[in-house]
Every structure is written in structure tokens, then in C-alpha cells.
Design a protein around this motif. Structure first.
Motif, PDB file in Angstrom:
ATOM      1  N   LEU A 154      65.810  17.574  31.182  1.00  6.87           N
ATOM      2  CA  LEU A 154      64.947  16.409  31.004  1.00  6.87           C
ATOM      3  C   LEU A 154      64.950  15.949  29.547  1.00  6.87           C
ATOM      4  O   LEU A 154      64.969  14.740  29.273  1.00  6.87           O
ATOM      5  CB  LEU A 154      63.520  16.744  31.444  1.00  6.87           C
ATOM      6  CG  LEU A 154      62.499  15.604  31.358  1.00  6.87           C
ATOM      7  CD1 LEU A 154      62.905  14.445  32.263  1.00  6.87           C
ATOM      8  CD2 LEU A 154      61.102  16.109  31.737  1.00  6.87           C
ATOM      9  N   ALA A 155      64.984  16.901  28.621  1.00  2.68           N
ATOM     10  CA  ALA A 155      65.012  16.562  27.201  1.00  2.68           C
ATOM     11  C   ALA A 155      66.295  15.811  26.838  1.00  2.68           C
ATOM     12  O   ALA A 155      66.271  14.806  26.119  1.00  2.68           O
ATOM     13  CB  ALA A 155      64.874  17.823  26.355  1.00  2.68           C
ATOM     14  N   VAL A 156      67.435  16.288  27.363  1.00  2.00           N
ATOM     15  CA  VAL A 156      68.709  15.620  27.106  1.00  2.00           C
ATOM     16  C   VAL A 156      68.721  14.231  27.726  1.00  2.00           C
ATOM     17  O   VAL A 156      69.146  13.246  27.104  1.00  2.00           O
ATOM     18  CB  VAL A 156      69.891  16.460  27.650  1.00  2.00           C
ATOM     19  CG1 VAL A 156      71.195  15.674  27.533  1.00  2.00           C
ATOM     20  CG2 VAL A 156      69.997  17.774  26.895  1.00  2.00           C
ATOM     21  N   GLU A 157      68.260  14.149  28.948  1.00  7.52           N
ATOM     22  CA  GLU A 157      68.227  12.871  29.662  1.00  7.52           C
ATOM     23  C   GLU A 157      67.392  11.830  28.908  1.00  7.52           C
ATOM     24  O   GLU A 157      67.830  10.694  28.700  1.00  7.52           O
ATOM     25  CB  GLU A 157      67.652  13.083  31.058  1.00  7.52           C
ATOM     26  CG  GLU A 157      67.552  11.816  31.895  1.00  7.52           C
ATOM     27  CD  GLU A 157      66.905  12.068  33.242  1.00  7.52           C
ATOM     28  OE1 GLU A 157      66.800  11.109  34.035  1.00  7.52           O
ATOM     29  OE2 GLU A 157      66.477  13.211  33.510  1.00  7.52           O
ATOM     30  N   ASN A 158      66.199  12.213  28.488  1.00  8.53           N
ATOM     31  CA  ASN A 158      65.313  11.279  27.784  1.00  8.53           C
ATOM     32  C   ASN A 158      65.886  10.876  26.432  1.00  8.53           C
ATOM     33  O   ASN A 158      65.746   9.723  26.006  1.00  8.53           O
ATOM     34  CB  ASN A 158      63.933  11.909  27.602  1.00  8.53           C
ATOM     35  CG  ASN A 158      63.169  11.996  28.905  1.00  8.53           C
ATOM     36  OD1 ASN A 158      63.423  11.241  29.837  1.00  8.53           O
ATOM     37  ND2 ASN A 158      62.222  12.930  28.989  1.00  8.53           N
ATOM     38  N   ASP A 159      66.522  11.812  25.749  1.00 10.14           N
ATOM     39  CA  ASP A 159      67.102  11.506  24.447  1.00 10.14           C
ATOM     40  C   ASP A 159      68.249  10.512  24.579  1.00 10.14           C
ATOM     41  O   ASP A 159      68.376   9.574  23.780  1.00 10.14           O
ATOM     42  CB  ASP A 159      67.591  12.776  23.764  1.00 10.14           C
ATOM     43  CG  ASP A 159      67.805  12.583  22.275  1.00 10.14           C
ATOM     44  OD1 ASP A 159      66.818  12.615  21.526  1.00 10.14           O
ATOM     45  OD2 ASP A 159      68.974  12.378  21.875  1.00 10.14           O
TER      46      ASP A 159
END
Length: 340
Positions: free
Chosen positions: A329-334
Motif C-alpha cells: 500500500l505504501a508503494v502504491e500510494n507513493d
């Protein structure tokens, strides 16, 4: 004796009447006079339209009166965007009923108010909101100057770039200063149209850059390839980003299109006494496919037109599955927030 008593009674009566009359006179004299700005003519004499924007307003309390005055000024300023500048804001009938839903946040600067006056006649508080034209213009001028100094030259340099993707990226970088410019531009036009005229070039070039971007973006076709994206979330996020930006996303790598290669790495899980921790990172590179010839020493005629590499904050969970889900989720949002 009777005459003396009668005289004394009459004297007291006269003294009492005199005191009452004096008290009424004092009460009348203590009643505050209405401010000059209560009339349209008086307001414009105190706040001449050549130097001020001003608006008269009523309210059930001082703050409400100020808010109404601010709304009237805001409405006037907004009207100047599509009409010629009128230097007065009048309220000739002084109607007590004022209904306005105009938003004033982030629109006006240097707004000041007279001391609220309670009008017994209207049964409400009255106030004048005013803006000193020179003071307000000087306050917002730095943002106008910054855009005028940086945007035109940066935009002209961008137009000289041959590659469409690089040209788009360059134009977007040049346009960053326009956010602050448009925060104050319409306001500046309303308070001092003569001095603001020199910044019209920035507005014209801004509109031209919008048209240029609209023409260029459909010509950029991008094929997305992701490693380490086990459930396809990163690819979906990237494809959505490119589509929203105006680029065309292709499932196949065709000649002349751009290839976006992404490598996602969650690292090795670190177990603590209570949690499992992952340290996600990713690298992204967009290259332009060529004709197979070497270009600047790069095989296959490919060259990099955009790249980014980021290490994100740790993602932790009570188990490995939770940590991995949070890392993804962190990678996706970034990625969704990459500025191209």
C-alpha cells in the motif's frame, strides 16, 4: 410661615424639574452619533474608490457584520474576472436582509474593518470592510513577480526540447510557479488593474502551455512493465497515473513508444519481539525505444527520459502478511503521487 413653606416646596419642585431636564439632556448628548460611513456618500468620502475597495454591511453581531462585508468584497472581486473594473461597491438601499454564500477563503488579502457600530434604527451592527489598493497589491506582488521572472523563460526553453515526454516534463516543471501566481492574480487585477497589466503575459503563456500539453500528451504511448508486483497493484496504479495525466497506456511495446520499467523490492523481513518489519523501495525508469542503433552509447537506441528511485519508511505488522500488505500500500500510494 405658610408662605415660607410654600416657597420652599416650589423651589424643590423647580430644582427637581431642572435636574430631570439636565439628565435627559446629558443622556441625549451621551448617545453616540452615527459614523459618516453609514451613508454611501459618507463611505466613499472616507474610503475614496480610487484608493480603496469598500463595502458596507449589517449583522446580528460585530463578527457577522464583518463576515458580510468580506463576502460583499469577495463577490465584487470575483465579478472583475469577467467584467471591466468598477471602482465602487454600493449598497444604496442599505437593506438589512443580506443573503450570501460566497466563499472568501484564500481570495482576499489585507482586508480591514471599521469599528462596528450598533444602529438602534436597524437593530443591527454596521461595519465597513475595506482594502487599501496600494497596500494589498504590494502584498501580493512578490508572487506575481516570481512567476513573471521564471515561467516565460522556462516555458520557452521547454518548447525547444524535441522529445515529447521530456518536453511535457519540462513544461510541468515550469508551471509549478503558477500555483502561487493564480492564488493572487485575480485579486491583483481587481485592486489595481493598471499595475497588474504587466503580468497578463504570464496568464496568456499559461493558457498556451495548457493547449500545448493537451496536444502533446496523447502522442506519448507508454508500456508498463513491473517486477516484484505480485498482485498487479503497482502496475494498475501506474497505468492509472499515466491515463489521468493524459498519456496513452499500451499493453504491447511498439516501435516509437515509451517503456516504463519498475522494480519493486520489499527487502528481507525483520522480526522483532512484537512485529514483523519490511523496508519497501522501488525504482522507475522510462525509456524511449529507438530503431536499434546506438544512441549516446546506449544499446538498442534506447535512452532514459525519466527516472526515480525511492526508499520508503518501514511497514510493520503483527505478522508477515500484514507487514507485506502495508508495504504494498505504501508503494502504491507513493507511485500515485509521482510528479511527471
Amino acid at each position: 410661615m405658610k408662605k415660607s413653606v410654600l416657597f420652599f416646596v416650589l423651589l424643590l419642585a423647580c430644582l427637581g424639574a431642572f435636574c430631570k431636564s439636565k439628565k435627559k439632556t446629558e443622556e441625549k448628548s451621551e448617545k453616540p452619533a452615527s459614523p459618516v460611513w453609514m451613508t454611501d456618500e459618507g463611505r466613499l468620502s472616507v474610503f475614496p474608490s480610487s484608493q480603496y475597495l469598500s463595502a458596507f454591511a449589517f449583522g446580528g453581531n460585530p463578527e457577522a457584520a464583518k463576515n458580510k462585508a468580506a463576502e460583499t468584497l469577495s463577490e465584487f472581486i470575483k465579478s472583475q474576472v469577467t467584467s471591466s473594473v468598477n471602482y465602487t461597491v454600493s449598497n444604496d438601499d442599505y437593506s438589512v436582509f443580506q443573503d450570501s454564500t460566497v466563499e472568501t477563503d484564500n481570495l482576499m488579502f489585507c482586508t480591514e474593518y471599521t469599528n462596528p457600530f450598533y444602529s438602534e434604527y436597524h437593530g443591527m451592527y454596521c461595519v465597513v470592510g475595506y482594502i487599501d489598493r496600494t497596500k494589498a497589491f504590494n502584498y501580493v506582488k512578490p508572487k506575481l513577480e516570481s512567476a513573471a521572472r521564471n515561467f516565460p523563460s522556462a516555458y520557452e526553453r521547454s518548447l525547444l526540447i524535441e522529445d515529447n515526454f521530456e518536453k511535457i516534463s519540462s513544461i510541468n516543471r515550469a508551471r509549478k510557479c503558477l500555483a502561487e501566481f493564480y492564488e493572487v492574480y485575480d485579486f491583483a487585477r481587481a485592486v489595481n488593474p493598471q499595475k497588474c497589466a504587466v503580468y497578463e503575459k504570464v496568464d496568456v503563456l499559461s493558457k498556451q502551455s495548457d493547449e500545448t500539453l493537451a496536444e502533446l500528451k496523447p502522442k506519448v504511448v507508454i508500456n508498463v512493465q513491473v517486477k516484484g508486483d505480485f498482485d498487479g497493484r503497482v502496475k494498475t496504479a501506474l497505468s492509472g497515473l499515466f491515463s489521468q495525466t493524459g498519456f496513452t497506456v499500451s499493453e504491447s511495446e511498439k516501435e516509437g513508444c515509451y517503456r516504463c520499467a519498475v522494480n519493486v523490492d520489499f527487502g528481507s523481513a525483520v522480526k522483532t519481539s512484537n512485529t514483523v518489519e519490511l523496508y519497501p523501495s522501488y525504482s522507475l525508469e522510462i525509456t524511449k525505444s529507438g530503431n536499434g542503433e546506438s544512441v549516446n552509447g546506449e544499446n538498442g537506441g534506447k535512452r532514459t527520459v525519466f527516472s526515480v528511485s525511492r526508499k520508503l519508511n518501514k511497514a510493520a505488522g503483527f505478522d508477515a502478511a500484514t507487514a507485506e500488505r502495508r508495504a504494498k500500500l505504501a508503494v502504491e500510494n507513493d507511485i500515485k503521487n509521482i510528479q511527471i
